[in-house]
Design a protein around this motif. Structure first.
Motif, mmCIF file in Angstrom:
data_model
loop_
_atom_site.group_PDB
_atom_site.id
_atom_site.type_symbol
_atom_site.label_atom_id
_atom_site.label_comp_id
_atom_site.label_asym_id
_atom_site.label_seq_id
_atom_site.Cartn_x
_atom_site.Cartn_y
_atom_site.Cartn_z
ATOM 1 N N SER A 79 0.840 -1.189 0.000
ATOM 2 C CA SER A 79 0.000 0.000 0.000
ATOM 3 C C SER A 79 0.875 1.239 0.000
ATOM 4 O O SER A 79 2.073 1.180 0.322
ATOM 5 C CB SER A 79 -0.904 0.028 1.243
ATOM 6 O OG SER A 79 -0.105 0.169 2.413
ATOM 7 N N THR A 80 0.271 2.349 -0.355
ATOM 8 C CA THR A 80 1.022 3.607 -0.295
ATOM 9 C C THR A 80 1.463 3.891 1.135
ATOM 10 O O THR A 80 2.535 4.468 1.359
ATOM 11 C CB THR A 80 0.163 4.762 -0.818
ATOM 12 O OG1 THR A 80 -1.100 4.773 -0.125
ATOM 13 C CG2 THR A 80 -0.081 4.632 -2.310
ATOM 14 N N ARG A 81 0.670 3.484 2.092
ATOM 15 C CA ARG A 81 1.029 3.708 3.495
ATOM 16 C C ARG A 81 2.312 2.963 3.853
ATOM 17 O O ARG A 81 3.211 3.522 4.501
ATOM 18 C CB ARG A 81 -0.086 3.235 4.429
ATOM 19 C CG ARG A 81 -1.265 4.194 4.575
ATOM 20 C CD ARG A 81 -2.146 4.224 3.357
ATOM 21 N NE ARG A 81 -3.386 4.976 3.594
ATOM 22 C CZ ARG A 81 -4.122 5.482 2.630
ATOM 23 N NH1 ARG A 81 -3.772 5.348 1.353
ATOM 24 N NH2 ARG A 81 -5.237 6.147 2.915
ATOM 25 N N LEU A 110 -1.216 11.710 4.074
ATOM 26 C CA LEU A 110 -0.046 10.997 3.577
ATOM 27 C C LEU A 110 1.113 11.959 3.341
ATOM 28 O O LEU A 110 2.267 11.649 3.660
ATOM 29 C CB LEU A 110 -0.390 10.231 2.293
ATOM 30 C CG LEU A 110 -0.946 8.809 2.496
ATOM 31 C CD1 LEU A 110 -2.269 8.838 3.243
ATOM 32 C CD2 LEU A 110 -1.099 8.090 1.168
ATOM 33 N N CYS A 111 0.819 13.141 2.809
ATOM 34 C CA CYS A 111 1.884 14.121 2.581
ATOM 35 C C CYS A 111 2.457 14.629 3.895
ATOM 36 O O CYS A 111 3.670 14.875 3.997
ATOM 37 C CB CYS A 111 1.366 15.276 1.732
ATOM 38 S SG CYS A 111 1.085 14.823 -0.004
ATOM 39 N N ALA A 112 1.604 14.762 4.908
ATOM 40 C CA ALA A 112 2.095 15.183 6.220
ATOM 41 C C ALA A 112 3.061 14.146 6.784
ATOM 42 O O ALA A 112 4.096 14.491 7.382
ATOM 43 C CB ALA A 112 0.930 15.402 7.176
ATOM 44 N N ARG A 113 2.736 12.853 6.605
ATOM 45 C CA ARG A 113 3.627 11.806 7.091
ATOM 46 C C ARG A 113 4.954 11.825 6.331
ATOM 47 O O ARG A 113 6.026 11.653 6.928
ATOM 48 C CB ARG A 113 2.949 10.442 6.954
ATOM 49 C CG ARG A 113 3.814 9.268 7.415
ATOM 50 C CD ARG A 113 4.244 9.398 8.856
ATOM 51 N NE ARG A 113 5.062 8.254 9.275
ATOM 52 C CZ ARG A 113 5.882 8.265 10.315
ATOM 53 N NH1 ARG A 113 5.997 9.364 11.059
ATOM 54 N NH2 ARG A 113 6.593 7.197 10.630
ATOM 55 N N MET A 114 4.899 12.034 5.012
ATOM 56 C CA MET A 114 6.131 12.110 4.227
ATOM 57 C C MET A 114 6.996 13.270 4.702
ATOM 58 O O MET A 114 8.221 13.142 4.841
ATOM 59 C CB MET A 114 5.786 12.260 2.746
ATOM 60 C CG MET A 114 5.143 11.018 2.154
ATOM 61 S SD MET A 114 4.414 11.336 0.534
ATOM 62 C CE MET A 114 5.878 11.661 -0.439
ATOM 63 N N HIS A 115 6.359 14.405 4.946
ATOM 64 C CA HIS A 115 7.098 15.576 5.419
ATOM 65 C C HIS A 115 7.731 15.289 6.774
ATOM 66 O O HIS A 115 8.898 15.636 7.026
ATOM 67 C CB HIS A 115 6.153 16.771 5.501
ATOM 68 C CG HIS A 115 6.835 18.057 5.835
ATOM 69 N ND1 HIS A 115 7.866 18.577 5.085
ATOM 70 C CD2 HIS A 115 6.632 18.938 6.853
ATOM 71 C CE1 HIS A 115 8.266 19.727 5.608
ATOM 72 N NE2 HIS A 115 7.542 19.954 6.693
ATOM 73 N N LYS A 116 7.001 14.620 7.647
ATOM 74 C CA LYS A 116 7.515 14.280 8.972
ATOM 75 C C LYS A 116 8.713 13.343 8.868
ATOM 76 O O LYS A 116 9.646 13.414 9.677
ATOM 77 C CB LYS A 116 6.406 13.642 9.814
ATOM 78 C CG LYS A 116 6.817 13.272 11.215
ATOM 79 C CD LYS A 116 7.125 14.487 12.066
ATOM 80 C CE LYS A 116 5.869 15.115 12.617
ATOM 81 N NZ LYS A 116 6.185 16.183 13.619
ATOM 82 N N ARG A 117 8.719 12.469 7.870
ATOM 83 C CA ARG A 117 9.832 11.536 7.680
ATOM 84 C C ARG A 117 11.033 12.185 7.000
ATOM 85 O O ARG A 117 12.065 11.538 6.819
ATOM 86 C CB ARG A 117 9.373 10.318 6.862
ATOM 87 C CG ARG A 117 8.445 9.380 7.632
ATOM 88 C CD ARG A 117 8.165 8.104 6.842
ATOM 89 N NE ARG A 117 9.398 7.361 6.557
ATOM 90 C CZ ARG A 117 10.011 6.553 7.420
ATOM 91 N NH1 ARG A 117 9.519 6.378 8.635
ATOM 92 N NH2 ARG A 117 11.109 5.910 7.080
ATOM 93 N N GLY A 118 10.906 13.433 6.576
ATOM 94 C CA GLY A 118 12.034 14.124 5.959
ATOM 95 C C GLY A 118 12.146 13.916 4.467
ATOM 96 O O GLY A 118 13.215 14.192 3.877
ATOM 97 N N GLY A 133 -4.873 21.238 1.959
ATOM 98 C CA GLY A 133 -4.228 20.515 3.044
ATOM 99 C C GLY A 133 -2.827 20.065 2.681
ATOM 100 O O GLY A 133 -1.908 20.114 3.511
ATOM 101 N N VAL A 134 -2.633 19.615 1.453
ATOM 102 C CA VAL A 134 -1.303 19.206 0.995
ATOM 103 C C VAL A 134 -0.342 20.392 1.058
ATOM 104 O O VAL A 134 0.785 20.279 1.558
ATOM 105 C CB VAL A 134 -1.370 18.624 -0.428
ATOM 106 C CG1 VAL A 134 0.031 18.469 -1.022
ATOM 107 C CG2 VAL A 134 -2.086 17.277 -0.421
ATOM 108 N N LEU A 135 -0.791 21.537 0.572
ATOM 109 C CA LEU A 135 0.061 22.729 0.617
ATOM 110 C C LEU A 135 0.399 23.098 2.064
ATOM 111 O O LEU A 135 1.519 23.526 2.361
ATOM 112 C CB LEU A 135 -0.631 23.896 -0.080
ATOM 113 C CG LEU A 135 -0.754 23.781 -1.603
ATOM 114 C CD1 LEU A 135 -1.678 24.862 -2.150
ATOM 115 C CD2 LEU A 135 0.620 23.870 -2.260
ATOM 116 N N ALA A 136 -0.549 22.908 2.958
ATOM 117 C CA ALA A 136 -0.323 23.265 4.361
ATOM 118 C C ALA A 136 0.682 22.354 5.048
ATOM 119 O O ALA A 136 1.274 22.740 6.055
ATOM 120 C CB ALA A 136 -1.646 23.245 5.123
ATOM 121 N N THR A 137 0.916 21.153 4.511
ATOM 122 C CA THR A 137 1.875 20.247 5.147
ATOM 123 C C THR A 137 3.307 20.738 5.014
ATOM 124 O O THR A 137 4.181 20.323 5.787
ATOM 125 C CB THR A 137 1.807 18.831 4.541
ATOM 126 O OG1 THR A 137 2.300 18.859 3.189
ATOM 127 C CG2 THR A 137 0.400 18.276 4.596
#
Length: 239
Positions: A79-81, A110-118, A133-137
């Protein structure tokens, strides 16, 4: 097929390429015989995003099949997750969405999680959903726009860290991606060292040519430079 491990990218390579435009890179790669390195449809979701450099971490979708492309598939081991949890800091996620424009591959969570992972950036020939929401991440995104429906409305996720086609370009894990306002360009991993040598010099040369144009010089013999202008450039360039 097993997933390819992600290789680290030398910080020096990032420093050098972050000062080189994608336009310059396409020209240099063309001189090496590579015409198809600009990922079609991958446009900056927000103007003025910084130029970014990273190893490609690839993800692949195929057309939706009703027994597989379901909300339940989001909990599957494939999955993408699950793919996002494999993304290393500094990579650029490159997603083959086959150019589908009516199903968003990723949304804000999902984009917030990617951002959190660097993760450095998301690049796709498809679209995202929850655009605000994506832009806000804060995750920089290059894609083909936005659409409300989820990915399973038109796509089935099948693999990550395998060869893909994104925007009509063959992308292999660990190729290098450079993104700026002109889009996304692929540097094959095997050509990285050569580009690190050639690209800064090409930028210096073009800066000199621009200064000559601003001083009133005519283009023939200057761009590209003939032997006389090459000699003038070599005599004037610093260092």
């Amino acid at each position: 097929m097993t997933n390819t491990p992600t290789l680290p990218l030398d910080p020096r390579a990032i420093e050098i390429l972050s000062r080189v435009t994608t336009a310059t890179l396409t020209t240099l790669l063309l001189k090496k015989g590579l015409r198809n390195v600009w990922l079609r449809g991958a446009r900056p979701l927000r103007a003025g995003q910084p130029r970014l450099v990273g190893r490609a971490f690839t993800l692949r979708f195929v057309p939706a099949r009703e027994d597989l492309a379901t909300p339940e598939s989001w909990s599957s081991p494939i999955s993408t997750r699950a793919a996002i949890e494999d993304m290393p800091a500094g990579c650029i996620a490159v997603v083959d969405a086959m150019g589908v424009s009516d199903a968003g591959i990723f949304g804000d969570i999902l984009c917030a999680r990617m951002h959190k992972r660097g993760v450095a950036a998301l690049v796709s020939d498809g679209v995202v959903r929850d655009q605000a929401g994506v832009l806000a991440t804060g995750l920089p995104v290059w894609c083909n726009g936005a659409a409300a429906p989820p990915s399973v409305a038109g796509l089935t996720f099948v693999a990550w860290q395998q060869p893909i086609a994104c925007g009509g370009v063959a992308v292999f894990p660990n190729d290098v991606i450079v993104v700026d306002d002109d889009g996304a360009v692929l540097i094959p991993a095997a050509l990285l060292d050569e580009m690190l040598l050639l690209a800064p010099e090409q930028e210096r040369l073009e800066a000199w040519i621009m200064s000559e144009v601003e001083n009133g010089a005519a283009l023939p013999g200057l761009y590209p430079p003939n032997a006389e202008n090459k000699a003038r450039y070599e005599a004037q360039k610093p260092g």
